[in-house]
Design an enzyme around this catalytic site. Structure first.
Site, PDB file in Angstrom:
ATOM      1  N   SER A 486       0.925  -1.240  -0.033  1.00  0.00           N
ATOM      2  CA  SER A 486      -0.141  -0.043   0.045  1.00  0.00           C
ATOM      3  C   SER A 486       0.855   1.177   0.058  1.00  0.00           C
ATOM      4  O   SER A 486       0.628   2.211  -0.686  1.00  0.00           O
ATOM      5  CB  SER A 486      -0.967  -0.049   1.365  1.00  0.00           C
ATOM      6  OG  SER A 486      -1.910  -1.010   1.280  1.00  0.00           O
TER       7      SER A 486
ATOM      8  N   GLY B 109      -7.075   0.488   7.874  1.00  0.00           N
ATOM      9  CA  GLY B 109      -6.061  -0.717   7.638  1.00  0.00           C
ATOM     10  C   GLY B 109      -4.742  -0.615   6.880  1.00  0.00           C
ATOM     11  O   GLY B 109      -4.472   0.515   6.657  1.00  0.00           O
ATOM     12  N   CYS B 110      -4.220  -1.669   6.474  1.00  0.00           N
ATOM     13  CA  CYS B 110      -2.817  -1.441   5.553  1.00  0.00           C
ATOM     14  C   CYS B 110      -3.365  -1.468   4.258  1.00  0.00           C
ATOM     15  O   CYS B 110      -3.078  -2.109   3.442  1.00  0.00           O
ATOM     16  CB  CYS B 110      -2.265  -2.858   5.877  1.00  0.00           C
ATOM     17  SG  CYS B 110      -1.846  -3.236   7.521  1.00  0.00           S
ATOM     18  N   ILE B 111      -4.138  -0.226   3.904  1.00  0.00           N
ATOM     19  CA  ILE B 111      -4.625  -0.061   2.391  1.00  0.00           C
ATOM     20  C   ILE B 111      -4.063   1.522   2.040  1.00  0.00           C
ATOM     21  O   ILE B 111      -3.703   2.260   2.706  1.00  0.00           O
ATOM     22  CB  ILE B 111      -6.129  -0.328   2.631  1.00  0.00           C
ATOM     23  CG1 ILE B 111      -6.858   0.603   3.252  1.00  0.00           C
ATOM     24  CG2 ILE B 111      -6.496  -1.795   2.635  1.00  0.00           C
ATOM     25  CD1 ILE B 111      -8.182   0.752   3.303  1.00  0.00           C
TER      26      ILE B 111
END
Lengths: 529, 111
Positions: A486, B109-111
């Site tokens: 990400s 989150g991990c986004i």
């Protein structure tokens, strides 16, 4: 959108000219009372917070011998100073690992060393304190901690170069734990961790949404390959429980990695399942140094494993999750040997899991094992439009291992990649393996309010990448960590590289894997270029 | 915490401008939120925003980009079912920017 300058890619790595306090302005959003209380921390800064902070520090010093050793043993040799990506990218001397440690060390010296205590008899800021670099806990110190301990991704690169092995990550974790205990938590980490405790994953993705997402992926795989590959959830009695970061259910290119795991399980002929109750590999408790929360999140996985009666636990592509799984799950939750003899459920799980396999096992270990047995059939030419390099994620590289040999965590992912692509190159040796540079977004910094430090801290990785892009025509950067993927997707455009050059390792596996029953392609010419 | 003012009403948002209470949302507020993101709402933008709200009502979370692109493709035609199209509409990312305009909480989150 950005109100900061992206650092220039340098031809040769040099130590930047210092810009003192250039990053003092950067502070992440403070956790709301609800986020704090869900983790057992006070909602807001408590009234007698100085005293509470000192008590918390004393508590941690008593619990973690390592912390005291790290605080006592620094000789200011300077070896770490230019090893931190955040220092390299910001030139702020407080981002030198030793200076970051000193933010806490100075307070430790004031309250917990004989000289500091003696100094207190002479006054609040006596000459002794000046001599030993000690200072009392004040509002200004707390602000400085909040700023600079959220400019550390706990990547541990500095510790590789420290002759004493001082681990800045552990000091940074301790500082965050102390701040949490006095009511000054970080929104990003604490809100997310609350969702894990409540819903089961970082996203707050409820069971029905997970099922819908997985059904969609099954449909996509069948459309692409003509083969029915399942992504089961909450199926009792399977061999394997897959614990993976929830980003794999949500983000790109993470989902392509998830498809890869599913195809590998399918080809292996094993039964496997996800759990909607424990649908998260990530465990941000580590970032905030909270063992109590780490254990609580790990126990969710334990419960899922017991309820679903699985024999093995496999962990998907997530950096710090693998550290937690590899180093903490055994004693925290009975996934592996060493749990408390009085912990009934941990003991039960230890007996339930099959000791013939690694407990837990990394998905790369799983896939590599099948490749070595010749059980997976690949058409590597399907990846011929790519030239791939691999980014070692810090928590995998410096805080865990794979396989049964030292360095397995470097070799196994590369072996998997080389089995499925024809064109692979490594980046500069000073930026890979145990010397890998953090992506810039680890340790709880993967949030928009910290974009400045994320972009600046990515500099050394971006330089190493740009170099292989220019010299070796690298098209793709493969990673095995949700945060790395990400972060790169976000920061690559700042450095004039395309966001979609990031790929999951199991996406490469997925693209080359020929499923049983799948028609083989005619040999393809490379589509691109 | 912040607020946006519209039609004489003051609506609470979080630090990043996401609505604190999804129930406060209406199309005028969406227009204001879009302005703060420098987005000129066209019919194409509304299609995406409306879909997000429907999805949220059913699943209590914003859809993944992949789920979103697929659903948009099915509903509005294959030429719109790709992330390039969505990024053209919402340059900072459909997941975050379009969610904000739709009044949904920010995905975390991990986004």
């Amino acid at each position: 959108m950005a109100d900061f300058q992206t650092p220039q890619i340098r031809e040769y790595p040099t130590i930047p000219a210092l810009q003192p306090n250039s990053m003092a302005h950067l502070k992440p959003y403070i956790a709301a009372p609800a986020h704090q209380e869900a983790l057992g921390f006070p909602g807001e800064l408590v009234e007698n917070w100085q005293q509470k902070a000192i008590e918390a520090m004393g508590d941690l010093l008593g619990k973690y011998r390592s912390l005291r050793v790290f605080l006592d043993s620094c000789v200011k040799c300077g070896s770490c100073t230019d090893k931190c990506h955040y220092f390299i990218g910001t030139a702020d001397p407080k981002n030198m690992p030793v200076a970051r440690q000193d933010l806490l060390r100075s307070v430790y010296r004031y309250y917990f060393t004989p000289a500091g205590k003696l100094g207190q008899k002479l006054g609040e800021n006596s000459f002794i304190h000046k001599l030993i670099g000690a200072r009392p806990m004040t509002e200004a110190v707390l602000d400085e901690w909040y700023s600079y301990f959220h400019q550390c991704s706990q990547c541990r690169r500095c510790s590789v170069f420290c002759p004493y092995g001082i681990d800045t990550a552990e000091i940074s974790m301790a500082a965050r734990e102390i701040m949490d205990r006095v009511g000054r938590g970080q929104k990003y980490c604490n809100e997310i961790l609350g969702k894990v405790h409540k819903v089961g994953n970082n996203l707050g993705l409820p069971g029905p949404a997970l099922e819908d997402t997985l059904a969609g992926l099954e449909e996509d795989i069948e459309m692409e390959t003509g083969v029915k590959v399942r992504l089961p959830v909450d199926e009792e009695g399977c061999d394997i429980l897959l614990i993976t970061p929830s980003a794999d259910f949500f983000a790109e290119p993470h989902m392509d990695g998830l498809i890869g795991y599913a195809k590998v399980f399918h080809e292996a002929g094993v039964s496997w399942t996800l759990s909607s109750y424990a649908s998260e590999g990530a465990n941000f408790s580590m970032f905030i140094g909270s063992y109590a929360n780490l254990k609580k999140a790990a126990e969710r996985i334990r419960k899922a494993a017991i309820d679903l009666k699985v024999k093995r636990i496999v962990v998907g592509e997530c950096g710090h999750a693998w550290r937690v799984a590899y180093s903490f799950w055994n004693t925290a939750a009975g996934i592996g040997a060493g749990a408390d003899p009085d912990d009934k459920y941990a003991q039960e799980l230890q007996k339930q899991l099959d000791p013939r396999y690694p407990i837990p096992q990394h998905i790369c270990e799983f896939t590599w094992d099948l490749i070595r047995q010749g059980k997976l059939k690949f058409d590597k030419s399907r990846n011929d439009h790519r030239v791939v390099t691999f980014h070692d994620s810090c928590n995998v590289a410096r805080a865990s291992r794979m396989g049964d040999k030292p360095g397995g965590q470097f070799e196994i992912p590369r072996s998997v990649i080389k089995s499925v692509v024809n064109n692979y190159v490594d980046m500069d040796p000073d930026t890979i393996h145990e010397k890998t540079f953090c992506c810039g977004g680890g340790g709880g910094l993967l949030t928009d309010d910290l974009m400045e430090i994320r972009v600046k801290g990515a500099l050394p990785r971006m330089e190493a990448l740009k170099s292989v892009v220019n010299q070796n025509k690298v098209t793709n950067l493969a990673a095995i960590c949700a945060i790395c993927k990400s972060q790169f997707t976000k920061v690559l455009p700042y450095y004039d590289m395309p966001m979609d050059m990031v790929v999951s390792v199991h996406q490469l596996v997925s693209d080359a894997l020929i499923l049983k029953g799948q028609e083989e392609d005619e040999p393809q010419t490379a589509a691109a270029e | 915490m912040g607020t946006i003012s519209i039609n004489g009403k003051s609506i609470e948002t979080d630090e990043e401008g996401y609505l604190t209470n999804i129930g406060d949302w209406d199309r005028d507020i969406a227009g204001e939120l879009a302005k703060s993101e420098n987005i000129d709402m066209t019919e194409s933008h509304w299609e995406v925003v409306d879909f997000l709200r429907e999805y949220y009502q059913e699943y209590q979370i914003a859809p993944a980009v992949r789920v979103l692109t697929k659903a948009i493709g099915k509903k509005l035609g294959p030429e719109k079912g790709n992330s390039k199209y969505l990024y053209e509409l919402f340059p900072y990312g459909p997941a975050k920017q379009a969610c904000k305009i739709a009044g949904l909480p920010k995905p975390t989150g991990c986004i």
